[in-house]
Design an enzyme around this catalytic site. Structure first.
Site, PDB file in Angstrom:
ATOM      1  N   GLU A  31       2.274 -26.026-101.883  1.00 14.65           N
ATOM      2  CA  GLU A  31       2.869 -25.500-100.647  1.00 14.65           C
ATOM      3  C   GLU A  31       2.440 -26.357 -99.453  1.00 14.65           C
ATOM      4  O   GLU A  31       1.261 -26.739 -99.342  1.00 14.65           O
ATOM      5  CB  GLU A  31       2.370 -24.066-100.474  1.00 14.65           C
ATOM      6  CG  GLU A  31       3.374 -22.982-100.316  1.00 14.65           C
ATOM      7  CD  GLU A  31       4.516 -22.921-101.318  1.00 14.65           C
ATOM      8  OE1 GLU A  31       5.498 -23.665-101.130  1.00 14.65           O
ATOM      9  OE2 GLU A  31       4.451 -22.109-102.245  1.00 14.65           O
ATOM     10  N   HIS A  32       3.388 -26.638 -98.577  1.00 12.70           N
ATOM     11  CA  HIS A  32       3.126 -27.458 -97.385  1.00 12.70           C
ATOM     12  C   HIS A  32       2.613 -28.844 -97.766  1.00 12.70           C
ATOM     13  O   HIS A  32       1.726 -29.391 -97.107  1.00 12.70           O
ATOM     14  CB  HIS A  32       2.144 -26.754 -96.429  1.00 12.70           C
ATOM     15  CG  HIS A  32       2.781 -25.596 -95.706  1.00 12.70           C
ATOM     16  ND1 HIS A  32       3.454 -25.743 -94.514  1.00 12.70           N
ATOM     17  CD2 HIS A  32       2.874 -24.287 -96.036  1.00 12.70           C
ATOM     18  CE1 HIS A  32       3.920 -24.561 -94.128  1.00 12.70           C
ATOM     19  NE2 HIS A  32       3.585 -23.658 -95.039  1.00 12.70           N
ATOM     20  N   SER A  65      31.050 -14.730 -92.449  1.00 15.47           N
ATOM     21  CA  SER A  65      29.867 -14.330 -93.211  1.00 15.47           C
ATOM     22  C   SER A  65      30.101 -12.942 -93.791  1.00 15.47           C
ATOM     23  O   SER A  65      30.243 -11.966 -93.057  1.00 15.47           O
ATOM     24  CB  SER A  65      28.633 -14.303 -92.298  1.00 15.47           C
ATOM     25  OG  SER A  65      27.638 -13.500 -92.894  1.00 15.47           O
ATOM     26  N   GLY A 119      11.823 -16.088 -97.875  1.00 15.29           N
ATOM     27  CA  GLY A 119      10.841 -16.904 -98.601  1.00 15.29           C
ATOM     28  C   GLY A 119      11.405 -17.526 -99.861  1.00 15.29           C
ATOM     29  O   GLY A 119      10.737 -18.271-100.553  1.00 15.29           O
ATOM     30  N   LEU A 120      12.681 -17.213-100.185  1.00 13.72           N
ATOM     31  CA  LEU A 120      13.328 -17.824-101.353  1.00 13.72           C
ATOM     32  C   LEU A 120      14.310 -18.901-100.914  1.00 13.72           C
ATOM     33  O   LEU A 120      15.121 -19.374-101.691  1.00 13.72           O
ATOM     34  CB  LEU A 120      14.070 -16.762-102.169  1.00 13.72           C
ATOM     35  CG  LEU A 120      13.192 -15.767-102.899  1.00 13.72           C
ATOM     36  CD1 LEU A 120      14.025 -14.670-103.532  1.00 13.72           C
ATOM     37  CD2 LEU A 120      12.408 -16.479-103.975  1.00 13.72           C
ATOM     38  N   SER A 121      14.232 -19.210 -99.650  1.00 12.55           N
ATOM     39  CA  SER A 121      15.021 -20.276 -99.066  1.00 12.55           C
ATOM     40  C   SER A 121      16.527 -20.093 -99.154  1.00 12.55           C
ATOM     41  O   SER A 121      17.257 -20.922 -99.709  1.00 12.55           O
ATOM     42  CB  SER A 121      14.636 -21.624 -99.665  1.00 12.55           C
ATOM     43  OG  SER A 121      14.884 -22.596 -98.698  1.00 12.55           O
ATOM     44  N   ASP A 167      13.071 -27.367-100.785  1.00 13.42           N
ATOM     45  CA  ASP A 167      14.002 -26.247-100.983  1.00 13.42           C
ATOM     46  C   ASP A 167      15.405 -26.709-101.370  1.00 13.42           C
ATOM     47  O   ASP A 167      15.944 -26.254-102.397  1.00 13.42           O
ATOM     48  CB  ASP A 167      14.029 -25.356 -99.739  1.00 13.42           C
ATOM     49  CG  ASP A 167      12.645 -24.815 -99.389  1.00 13.42           C
ATOM     50  OD1 ASP A 167      11.717 -25.014-100.194  1.00 13.42           O
ATOM     51  OD2 ASP A 167      12.497 -24.208 -98.328  1.00 13.42           O
ATOM     52  N   TYR A 217       5.344 -23.369 -88.310  1.00 17.09           N
ATOM     53  CA  TYR A 217       5.627 -24.345 -89.374  1.00 17.09           C
ATOM     54  C   TYR A 217       5.637 -25.754 -88.793  1.00 17.09           C
ATOM     55  O   TYR A 217       4.969 -26.665 -89.283  1.00 17.09           O
ATOM     56  CB  TYR A 217       6.974 -24.031 -90.026  1.00 17.09           C
ATOM     57  CG  TYR A 217       7.325 -24.953 -91.183  1.00 17.09           C
ATOM     58  CD1 TYR A 217       7.002 -24.608 -92.487  1.00 17.09           C
ATOM     59  CD2 TYR A 217       7.951 -26.174 -90.957  1.00 17.09           C
ATOM     60  CE1 TYR A 217       7.307 -25.459 -93.544  1.00 17.09           C
ATOM     61  CE2 TYR A 217       8.258 -27.033 -91.998  1.00 17.09           C
ATOM     62  CZ  TYR A 217       7.939 -26.665 -93.299  1.00 17.09           C
ATOM     63  OH  TYR A 217       8.228 -27.520 -94.340  1.00 17.09           O
TER      64      TYR A 217
HETATM   65  C1  GLA Z   1       9.372 -24.025 -96.426  1.00 18.99           C
HETATM   66  C2  GLA Z   1       9.959 -25.412 -96.226  1.00 18.99           C
HETATM   67  C3  GLA Z   1       9.616 -26.346 -97.375  1.00 18.99           C
HETATM   68  C4  GLA Z   1       8.119 -26.340 -97.669  1.00 18.99           C
HETATM   69  C5  GLA Z   1       7.606 -24.900 -97.764  1.00 18.99           C
HETATM   70  C6  GLA Z   1       6.101 -24.840 -97.904  1.00 18.99           C
HETATM   71  O1  GLA Z   1       9.972 -23.392 -97.507  1.00 18.99           O
HETATM   72  O2  GLA Z   1      11.358 -25.340 -96.095  1.00 18.99           O
HETATM   73  O3  GLA Z   1      10.055 -27.638 -97.099  1.00 18.99           O
HETATM   74  O4  GLA Z   1       7.404 -27.080 -96.722  1.00 18.99           O
HETATM   75  O5  GLA Z   1       7.971 -24.127 -96.650  1.00 18.99           O
HETATM   76  O6  GLA Z   1       5.695 -25.400 -99.093  1.00 18.99           O
END
Ligand code: GLA
Length: 381
Positions: A31-32, A65, A119-121, A167, A217
């Site tokens: 992560e990150h 939408s 959090g699931l993008s 993501d 972020y």
């Molecule tokens: C978000 C960002 C990703 C990544 C994560 C953390 O989902 O879109 O690019 O940096 O946070 O891992």
């Protein structure tokens, strides 16, 4: 969901659409690290976003939408970001394609999804679905990887989040029953077959989403970049924290300020943990894998400071329960989900104990989301 989106399209625009799908993603570990050219270990999930699209012979794009029951129209030759609006993802991808020299005409588009938690993008899924849909609609010659890069750039420029590549990459390249060991320097991946045997991955949705998540972020990313600049005096060839060996942490601590060091430490150790985690999976050593998940959470919470009391509670309580191999916050942080690897035998008990203890501590009723590693984006028949 596909039928519903296509049906809404027919109702609104009285034509037959092309339908594209792009999934959300989970991340096993890492992560990150993506925006520091590190390693990540994501996978696509079943849930995602559907986009129905067709040309409209107009100079404008008409969007709808399904989830917000809202429409938005923009001129294909003149548009700009609209703060916080869902249309930014479409406009952002269109703008990237235009800048790359592709000629687009007006189109109508309906989208909607079933991604159950933040959090699931869902934003990456939406951008990738739009990129996939536009590629098919205008018969553009574009590689999957370019769609990924356009989706990422769209998010930078139209949504204001300086996200990494993980993501959209996972959403585009996902494969059933596999995770992607993705190197964010070369932007290439290995598919790793994931078989957790009699254990399952399950997310807990904390149902919190802290407002400052996007600006925090970007700040974390800036802190990493500031550390790299300082470290370049000692490591002249370093362009990102990826270039700093984990064995040099003591030396790095001497160089960086007390504020910057923990952030750099997280990224450097997290990249190492991804390597170790992939070896552990390869060796079938679930216990080692689980310990790395725990270490990742601690590092994200204590050193990188992107957790929150709710996520800390969910992870820490999970560690204590029988059958739990590992648990950690997932994604950018400040809310969203934890990812948990739990034995099937204890899965029910895990859910009921976590549901009650979380409700008691925060007065929030958590959701539990089982996840299966699934196929990436594509056009649907
Ligand atoms: C978000 C960002 C990703 C990544 C994560 C953390 O989902 O879109 O690019 O940096 O946070 O891992």
């Amino acid at each position: 969901m596909k039928d519903k989106i296509a049906q809404t399209f027919r109702k609104l625009f009285a034509r037959e659409p092309i339908v594209a799908f792009a999934p959300g993603r989970i991340n096993l570990i890492g992560e990150h690290t993506d925006y520091q050219e590190g390693l990540v270990f994501p996978a696509a999930v079943k849930q995602g976003i559907w986009v129905a699209i067709q040309k409209n012979e107009l100079p404008s794009c008409r969007l709808y939408s399904e989830d917000f029951k809202e429409e938005f129209v923009f001129d294909i030759n003149s548009f700009s970001p609209k703060k916080g609006h869902w249309a930014n993802y479409t406009m952002g991808v269109v703008s990237q394609l235009q800048q790359a020299g592709y000629k687009l005409e007006g189109f109508d588009l309906v989208f909607g999804g079933n991604i159950p938690a933040s959090g699931l993008s869902s934003s990456a899924a939406l951008s990738v679905a739009i990129g996939t849909a536009l590629t098919e609609l205008f018969k553009l010659t574009i590689t999957k990887k370019s769609i990924v890069l356009y989706a990422q750039k769209a998010e930078h420029l139209f949504a204001g989040v300086k996200c990494g590549i993980m993501d959209p990459y996972a959403s585009a390249f996902g494969v059933k029953d596999r995770a992607l060991l993705l190197d964010c320097r070369s932007n290439t991946h290995f598919e790793v077959e994931v078989d957790f045997g009699d254990h399952s991955l399950i997310l807990i949705n904390s149902k919190v989403k802290h407002n400052l998540a996007d600006s925090a972020y970007n700040k974390r990313r800036e802190a990493c970049e500031a550390s790299v600049k300082i470290l370049q005096a000692t490591y002249p060839d370093a362009t990102t924290l990826r270039d700093i060996p984990v064995k040099d942490l003591d030396k790095v601590e001497q160089i960086l300020s007390a504020e910057l060091y923990p952030k750099a430490k997280h990224v450097i150790t997290e990249i190492d943990r991804v390597n170790l985690a992939s070896n552990a999976l390869h060796a079938g050593d679930l216990a080692a894998f689980g310990n790395l998940m725990k270490a990742s959470h601690r590092s994200l919470s204590i050193d990188f400071e992107v957790s929150c009391p709710e996520l800390d509670f969910l992870a820490e309580q999970s560690w204590k329960l029988p059958g739990v191999i590992g648990s950690r916050m997932m994604g950018g942080g400040f809310g969203g989900c934890t990812i948990n690897l739990v034995s099937n035998e204890q899965l029910e008990n895990f859910q009921s104990v976590m549901y009650s203890s979380y409700k008691q501590a925060f007065k929030i009723e958590a959701d539990f989301i089982p996840v299966a590693l699934s196929e990436g984006a594509g056009i649907l028949e």
